[in-house]
Every structure is written in structure tokens, then in C-alpha cells.
Design a protein around this motif. Sequence first.
Motif, PDB file in Angstrom:
ATOM      1  N   SER A  22       0.843  -1.181   0.000  1.00 52.54           N
ATOM      2  CA  SER A  22       0.000   0.000   0.000  1.00 52.54           C
ATOM      3  C   SER A  22       0.889   1.246   0.000  1.00 52.54           C
ATOM      4  O   SER A  22       1.486   1.579   1.024  1.00 52.54           O
ATOM      5  N   PRO A  23       1.006   1.931  -1.142  1.00 55.90           N
ATOM      6  CA  PRO A  23       1.866   3.120  -1.180  1.00 55.90           C
ATOM      7  C   PRO A  23       1.330   4.206  -0.245  1.00 55.90           C
ATOM      8  O   PRO A  23       0.127   4.429  -0.170  1.00 55.90           O
ATOM      9  N   GLN A  24       2.245   4.855   0.494  1.00 59.01           N
ATOM     10  CA  GLN A  24       1.808   5.837   1.489  1.00 59.01           C
ATOM     11  C   GLN A  24       2.474   7.198   1.362  1.00 59.01           C
ATOM     12  O   GLN A  24       1.989   8.168   1.915  1.00 59.01           O
ATOM     13  N   ILE A  25       3.608   7.296   0.672  1.00 59.34           N
ATOM     14  CA  ILE A  25       4.312   8.574   0.554  1.00 59.34           C
ATOM     15  C   ILE A  25       4.454   8.916  -0.926  1.00 59.34           C
ATOM     16  O   ILE A  25       4.895   8.093  -1.726  1.00 59.34           O
ATOM     17  N   PHE A  26       4.057  10.145  -1.277  1.00 58.00           N
ATOM     18  CA  PHE A  26       4.079  10.574  -2.665  1.00 58.00           C
ATOM     19  C   PHE A  26       4.796  11.906  -2.791  1.00 58.00           C
ATOM     20  O   PHE A  26       4.651  12.784  -1.943  1.00 58.00           O
ATOM     21  N   ASP A  27       5.559  12.059  -3.868  1.00 55.94           N
ATOM     22  CA  ASP A  27       6.145  13.345  -4.217  1.00 55.94           C
ATOM     23  C   ASP A  27       5.181  14.034  -5.171  1.00 55.94           C
ATOM     24  O   ASP A  27       4.740  13.442  -6.150  1.00 55.94           O
ATOM     25  N   THR A  28       4.856  15.280  -4.878  1.00 60.14           N
ATOM     26  CA  THR A  28       3.931  16.028  -5.723  1.00 60.14           C
ATOM     27  C   THR A  28       4.716  16.788  -6.794  1.00 60.14           C
ATOM     28  O   THR A  28       5.926  17.000  -6.651  1.00 60.14           O
TER      29      THR A  28
ATOM     30  N   TRP B 163      -2.140  -0.326  -5.092  1.00 57.94           N
ATOM     31  CA  TRP B 163      -1.700  -0.468  -6.472  1.00 57.94           C
ATOM     32  C   TRP B 163      -2.750  -1.295  -7.210  1.00 57.94           C
ATOM     33  O   TRP B 163      -3.166  -2.340  -6.731  1.00 57.94           O
ATOM     34  N   PHE B 164      -3.160  -0.844  -8.378  1.00 56.30           N
ATOM     35  CA  PHE B 164      -4.001  -1.623  -9.278  1.00 56.30           C
ATOM     36  C   PHE B 164      -3.111  -1.977 -10.456  1.00 56.30           C
ATOM     37  O   PHE B 164      -2.426  -1.115 -11.011  1.00 56.30           O
ATOM     38  N   THR B 165      -3.100  -3.254 -10.843  1.00 55.53           N
ATOM     39  CA  THR B 165      -2.138  -3.692 -11.845  1.00 55.53           C
ATOM     40  C   THR B 165      -2.629  -4.913 -12.614  1.00 55.53           C
ATOM     41  O   THR B 165      -3.614  -5.549 -12.233  1.00 55.53           O
ATOM     42  N   ASN B 166      -1.902  -5.251 -13.674  1.00 61.52           N
ATOM     43  CA  ASN B 166      -2.060  -6.538 -14.339  1.00 61.52           C
ATOM     44  C   ASN B 166      -0.695  -7.231 -14.424  1.00 61.52           C
ATOM     45  O   ASN B 166      -0.497  -8.136 -15.220  1.00 61.52           O
ATOM     46  N   LEU B 167       0.232  -6.785 -13.579  1.00 59.62           N
ATOM     47  CA  LEU B 167       1.556  -7.398 -13.485  1.00 59.62           C
ATOM     48  C   LEU B 167       1.529  -8.548 -12.478  1.00 59.62           C
ATOM     49  O   LEU B 167       0.934  -8.422 -11.407  1.00 59.62           O
ATOM     50  N   SER B 168       2.166  -9.643 -12.813  1.00 60.32           N
ATOM     51  CA  SER B 168       2.245 -10.770 -11.881  1.00 60.32           C
ATOM     52  C   SER B 168       3.147 -10.412 -10.718  1.00 60.32           C
ATOM     53  O   SER B 168       4.085  -9.633 -10.859  1.00 60.32           O
ATOM     54  N   HIS B 169       2.850 -10.974  -9.558  1.00 56.42           N
ATOM     55  CA  HIS B 169       3.718 -10.807  -8.396  1.00 56.42           C
ATOM     56  C   HIS B 169       3.614 -12.039  -7.503  1.00 56.42           C
ATOM     57  O   HIS B 169       2.704 -12.859  -7.653  1.00 56.42           O
ATOM     58  N   SER B 170       4.545 -12.158  -6.583  1.00 62.70           N
ATOM     59  CA  SER B 170       4.678 -13.375  -5.781  1.00 62.70           C
ATOM     60  C   SER B 170       3.471 -13.684  -4.904  1.00 62.70           C
ATOM     61  O   SER B 170       3.137 -14.838  -4.687  1.00 62.70           O
ATOM     62  N   ARG B 171       2.789 -12.685  -4.401  1.00 58.91           N
ATOM     63  CA  ARG B 171       1.672 -12.929  -3.480  1.00 58.91           C
ATOM     64  C   ARG B 171       0.361 -13.257  -4.191  1.00 58.91           C
ATOM     65  O   ARG B 171      -0.594 -13.677  -3.556  1.00 58.91           O
ATOM     66  N   ARG B 172       0.328 -13.076  -5.473  1.00 60.92           N
ATOM     67  CA  ARG B 172      -0.913 -13.260  -6.223  1.00 60.92           C
ATOM     68  C   ARG B 172      -1.464 -14.675  -6.112  1.00 60.92           C
ATOM     69  O   ARG B 172      -2.669 -14.870  -6.104  1.00 60.92           O
ATOM     70  N   ASN B 173      -0.609 -15.648  -6.025  1.00 57.77           N
ATOM     71  CA  ASN B 173      -1.065 -17.044  -5.965  1.00 57.77           C
ATOM     72  C   ASN B 173      -0.772 -17.715  -4.635  1.00 57.77           C
ATOM     73  O   ASN B 173      -0.713 -18.934  -4.557  1.00 57.77           O
ATOM     74  N   GLU B 174      -0.605 -16.909  -3.580  1.00 57.83           N
ATOM     75  CA  GLU B 174      -0.430 -17.494  -2.250  1.00 57.83           C
ATOM     76  C   GLU B 174      -1.757 -18.060  -1.772  1.00 57.83           C
ATOM     77  O   GLU B 174      -2.796 -17.422  -1.893  1.00 57.83           O
ATOM     78  N   GLU B 175      -1.698 -19.238  -1.230  1.00 54.78           N
ATOM     79  CA  GLU B 175      -2.889 -19.899  -0.700  1.00 54.78           C
ATOM     80  C   GLU B 175      -3.337 -19.203   0.587  1.00 54.78           C
ATOM     81  O   GLU B 175      -2.528 -18.952   1.476  1.00 54.78           O
ATOM     82  N   LEU B 176      -4.613 -18.885   0.681  1.00 54.01           N
ATOM     83  CA  LEU B 176      -5.174 -18.349   1.913  1.00 54.01           C
ATOM     84  C   LEU B 176      -5.511 -19.541   2.799  1.00 54.01           C
ATOM     85  O   LEU B 176      -6.310 -20.399   2.415  1.00 54.01           O
TER      86      LEU B 176
END
Length: 161
Positions: free
Chosen positions: A32-38, A52-65
Motif C-alpha cells: 500500500s503506497p503511502q508517501i508521494f512526491d507532488t 496499487w491496481f495492476t495486471n503485473l504478476s507478483h509473488s503474493r498473487r497465488n499465495e494460498e489463503l
Amino acid sequence: KKFLIVGNKNALTYKEVFPLIKENKVWLGINSPQIFDTPNGMTKKVQGLTRWFTNLSHSRRNEELILTKKYTPDEFPHYDNYDAIEVSKVKDIPKNWGGYMGVPITFMDKFNPEQFEIIDGLNPHSMIHGVTKETKGLYLTTVNGNRKFARIIIKNKRPFI
């Protein structure tokens, strides 16, 4: 095209965004991004609902709940006007329920498309149902007449029954 967009987590419920989430074309990123430069050189800190909203794969995407809770009718009531049970916390998703269940939008932080299927979205102002003259003010997520916040209707693809 691949993309990475910063937005408010409540955008999940927008009628233009939710179908993309449901169709597995967009998902949440890792943190969750929290600091931004304006543009004027200042730094702004935002807390809470930024994702972040994305269509990029990442490691947590397929973690079993890991599901530990068992379904009992007393603990998981049905919605008044939708054939699904209410699960008020993601950690309480029952491992032995094979039907539809309504979960908070915070579920999307843990969503694994190999483990769960997104069926529908229920919200009085957006998602799939949108706002029409007939649905204005109607909460589709009510249990015994008590309104619930926006819910995502999911189904466990492999319940342990």
C-alpha cells in the motif's frame, strides 16, 4: 499493455472497475503506497486505503489463503435477498463451505484466482448492479434487515468438506 496505477481501494467497487477485477484483468499489487512526491516538490503522506491496481504478476498473487474456520449456520447467516452467506472478516472464511459467500473488499488483498472465484459484487451504489431508479437506496447486502458494507461474492474452488 502492462500497467501499475495508484488508486483508492474503494475503486474496487466502481462499476467501471469491478468487472475488470471479476474478469481477472486487474488485481491489487503487493503493498500500500503511502508517501508521494507532488509535482510542486512537496511530499505527501497518505494512510489507509491507497492501493496499487495492476495486471503485473507478483509473488503474493497465488499465495494460498489458509482457512481454519468451519461453517456453522449460527455463525454465518444468509443474506436477506441474495443466496450467499455473510462472512464479516476475511480470516473467518469457512474452509468447508462450497456455496457463495459475501466477503469484505479487504478480501482482494488475499485473493488467489486459483483458490477462489469472484461471482458478483454487492453494493448499494456501484459494482455490477449500479444505481438505477429501481435500485437507488437499495442495499443488496442485508442480514435480518441490517445493512452491510460492500461485499464481494466469492466461491471457494476447492472447499474442504
